[in-house]
Design an enzyme around this catalytic site. Structure first.
Site: not given
Ligand SMILES: [Zn+2]
Length: 280
Positions: A8, A10, A60, A104, A116, A135
């Site tokens: 990902d 972030e 992402h 993240h 998030h 996640e």
């Molecule tokens: Zn992401």
């Protein structure tokens, strides 16, 4: 050994700004290079540990962020939008271990950089079998249904803490310490990438530390949306029930349906919200 790497953005070293995560945004192209650098550190560790095959998925946004021309040429790169299993596309039961890089913290963690869950603006919270899940939790639970443990999570300090809590002390590498959602104290990328390499090398050499994110079936996914309109639209999907004015609920014995539904929900919510990925 077969190693799966889900990357990902972030939680990549050097990045703190939502603009850097969005195609066309200021710093995005450089962000893609840094994301590829973090990924390459984990990939190199996997091959140095004797991996015969490393599959890397771009997890992402639209899945077109990792630089195909800069990624370690020994790996297989899975990229593109609308991958059916999104952040886990390419994973199956033949893999020995999964590594999560650039991850993240879940929505609502104050010191989680760009925290998030799945969508930055449209989703307040996700619950898996009644427990708040980010996640990391969701992807680890899916991997566990395939029999694949998680060997390492790299990202910001809040993501690492979340991973250790969700996965019983799994190995982690923190590349930044968030001070709020948009600011962090960073380990500069050259050193952060070395830390990821060393952390992954240690983790891959010690299978005793790999952790299965097992969740008992049946699986219930509840999503608390930011808008009644999104909840109403998502509840039209067969099997999905509205659970209050702004929430939906879905129960299944097949975790691939949970991951698939998250992807479909994101597409619907993005259209209804007409926003795409936002963090504000
Ligand atoms: Zn992401």
């Amino acid at each position: 050994m077969k190693v799966f790497v889900s990357v990902d953005m972030e939680g990549v070293s050097g990045l703190t700004d939502a603009e850097e995560m969005r195609a066309g945004g200021r710093g995005y192209e450089r962000g893609c290079e840094l994301m590829t650098g973090d990924a390459n550190a984990a990939i190199r560790a996997a091959f140095d540990a004797g991996a015969a095959e490393v599959v890397v998925t771009d997890s992402h946004g639209g899945g077109r962020n990792l630089r195909a021309d800069l990624i370690d040429p020994r790996c297989t790169l899975v990229r593109g939008p609308y991958k059916p299993m999104r952040m886990a596309e390419g994973l199956d039961g033949t893999f020995d271990v999964a590594l999560y890089v650039g991850y993240h913290a879940r929505a609502g963690v104050p010191d989680g950089v760009l925290n998030h869950t799945w969508m930055g603006r449209e989703i307040y919270n996700v619950r898996l079998n009644g427990e708040i899940a980010g996640e990391i939790r969701l992807m680890a639970a899916y991997a566990a249904t395939l029999g694949v443990p998680v060997g390492l999570v790299a990202g910001d300090a809040a993501a690492c803490a979340e991973a250790r809590e969700a996965l019983g002390g799994v190995a982690t590498v923190a590349v930044k310490q968030g001070s709020d959602r948009y600011a962090a104290a960073l380990v500069p990328p050259p050193r952060a990438q070395q830390m990821i390499y060393e952390g992954a090398a240690r983790a891959l050499a010690a299978p005793d530390g790999w952790r299965h994110g097992t969740v008992a079936a049946p699986y219930t996914l509840e999503i608390e949306w930011s808008s009644t309109a999104i909840a109403q639209s998502v509840a039209v999907v067969p099997g999905v029930k509205q659970a209050g004015t702004r929430a939906t609920s879905f129960t299944t014995d097949d975790f691939t349906e949970i991951v698939g539904l998250l992807g479909v929900c994101a597409t619907i919510a993005g259209e209804v919200g007409c926003t795409g990925l936002h963090y504000d």
